[in-house]
Write an enzyme that holds these catalytic residues in place. Structure first.
Site, mmCIF file in Angstrom:
data_model
loop_
_atom_site.group_PDB
_atom_site.id
_atom_site.type_symbol
_atom_site.label_atom_id
_atom_site.label_comp_id
_atom_site.label_asym_id
_atom_site.label_seq_id
_atom_site.Cartn_x
_atom_site.Cartn_y
_atom_site.Cartn_z
ATOM 1 N N ARG A 191 21.819 -121.679 126.487
ATOM 2 C CA ARG A 191 22.256 -121.898 125.113
ATOM 3 C C ARG A 191 21.749 -120.729 124.268
ATOM 4 N NH1 ARG A 191 19.968 -125.905 120.574
ATOM 5 N NH2 ARG A 191 21.631 -125.548 119.102
ATOM 6 N N HIS A 244 26.219 -125.490 115.823
ATOM 7 C CA HIS A 244 26.608 -126.745 116.507
ATOM 8 C C HIS A 244 27.990 -126.624 117.148
ATOM 9 C CE1 HIS A 244 23.926 -129.282 113.595
ATOM 10 N NE2 HIS A 244 23.261 -129.030 114.706
#
Ligand code: AMP
Length: 409
Positions: A93, A182
């Site tokens: 990530r 997000h």
């Protein structure tokens, strides 16, 4: 297929191991307080029969290099992975992909260099992400590694929406613009919602609401993001656990003049001491709801403000999209707080948004449909799973790399 997903924070390392063609979770771990005298380490492993084993220990883990080594040792000792080289791929990530990355990419030198350049825009997150990648690459040099960016999903936002009304040079020279965050979660839940509704994502307009400790909204038109509430940093937009979201920027000039507050103090004020916590001294929505139920006025005010801001964004995104087919609630609050869902949708009948009070209180596992029968707009609760989305993207990318075929499948 064995895919490891790594999420390196500034002082933590979260990792999740997925196995098999359907990428089932076989291990889930976290190392916290990296750099402190003692770092708590926890690993849960899951077998095919649904059995769970938990390993916990406290170790001295001074840095991310040691954390990755501790992770590899723990995965080995638990029996779920013999060696990092046995992995088909590692997915990382990465918080900020700037304007360089519109989708997940296999990591090479140029990708590392770009993530490093973007430290300027994400000084808290990208350095930790980068260290995690570098150390994982050192330990498993032959294993393909993939970067999945929080910002990538928002790269389809049009120029008129991502630019701030500032002198244009600030965009050209300093890259000041809305990036949004997000994105992996918004993309994942929109895909899940489309599948649930039996429609192609390209046929749907969705307002996606990721409400956790950090919170953001996204307007997604035909599968492409066209607007989002977080900005150049994850501070803009909705009220969050400890972040203010939208404020008048001139408040900072006033504070600087009147209180001599310095930049770091302002940063702490808006990022760590504001939001729900600033209003009622608490950032956990469960406690806030309980306190509000017991008549605590400040907690009720925090809840009301949170839902009111959310409602304003739902309304404005209805306008942005020219009407939505579906609203999706996700994240710790979005998935679990029927009160927040009810209050933020209350009074929106004119826009075609009507919640069913009973369905909204349901506790079903998986995706829940909670609109009333007379609501033209569907309202869904969709559990997010960013790690699974990262694993899926990583698997998709490594399956296209010829050498990856030699690894475990
Ligand atoms: P996340 O950042 O997505 O993990 O969400 C964390 C937040 O979800 C917590 O701070 C809580 O405020 C909220 N949360 C978790 N469970 C519940 C619940 N059952 N009811 C209300 N809020 C919840």
């Amino acid at each position: 297929m064995k895919i490891l997903v790594i999420n390196s924070g500034s002082s933590s390392l979260k990792f999740q191991l997925f196995a098999g063609a359907d990428l089932t979770v076989s291990a889930l771990g976290i190392i916290e307080e990296i750099g402190a005298a003692k770092s708590p380490v926890r690993l849960d492993t899951f077998d095919a029969a649904g059995g769970k084993q938990t390993f916990t220990q406290t170790d001295s883990i001074p840095d991310h290099r040691q954390a990755i080594m501790a992770m590899a040792r723990l995965l080995r000792a638990s029996g779920v992975l013999t060696d990092l080289h046995d992995l088909s791929g590692i997915g990382h990530r990465v918080v900020h992909g700037g304007e360089y990355f519109h989708k997940p990419v296999p990591i090479d030198k140029s990708v590392l260099a770009a993530i490093e350049k973007l430290i300027l825009l994400a000084p808290l997150h990208n350095p930790a992400n980068l260290t995690g990648i570098r150390v994982a690459m050192e330990h498993a040099p032959k294993t393909p590694q993939v970067a999945v960016f929080d910002t990538a999903f928002h790269q389809t936002i049009p120029e008129y929406a991502y630019l701030y009304a500032l002198p244009h040079d600030l965009y050209r020279e300093r890259h000041i613009r809305r990036y949004g965050f997000h994105g992996t979660s918004h993309g994942y839940v929109c895909g899940q919602a489309a599948e649930f509704l039996g429609k192609a994502a390209s046929d749907l307009n969705i307002i996606s609401l990721h409400l956790g400790n950090g919170a953001s909204a996204a307007a997604v038109q035909g599968g492409k993001c066209v607007e989002t509430s977080m900005g150049m940093t994850p501070l803009e937009g909705l009220i969050m656990g400890t972040r203010s979201g939208d404020i008048d920027p001139a408040i900072l000039f006033y504070l600087a003049r009147e209180t001599k507050m310095d930049i770091q103090e302002m940063d702490d004020l808006l990022n760590k001491k504001s939001g729900l916590k600033g209003i009622c001294d608490e950032n956990d929505m469960r406690t806030i709801t309980r306190r509000a139920d017991q008549g605590d006025k400040q907690a009720d005010l925090a809840l009301t403000m949170f839902c009111y801001r959310l409602k304003k964004y739902i309304g404005s995104y209805m306008a942005v999209l020219g009407g939505a087919d579906c609203i999706v609630f996700t994240g710790g609050i979005g998935e679990n707080s029927s009160v927040v869902r009810e209050r933020s949708c209350r009074g929106l009948k004119q826009m075609g948004i009507v919640l069913d009070a009973e369905k909204n209180k349901g506790e079903q596992q998986g995706i829940m449909e909670i609109q009333a029968s007379n609501s033209p707009v569907k309202i869904l609760v969709v559990p997010t799973d960013e790690e699974h989305a990262i694993a899926t993207e990583t698997a998709r990318i490594v399956s296209k790399i010829p050498a990856a075929g030699n690894h475990n499948s």
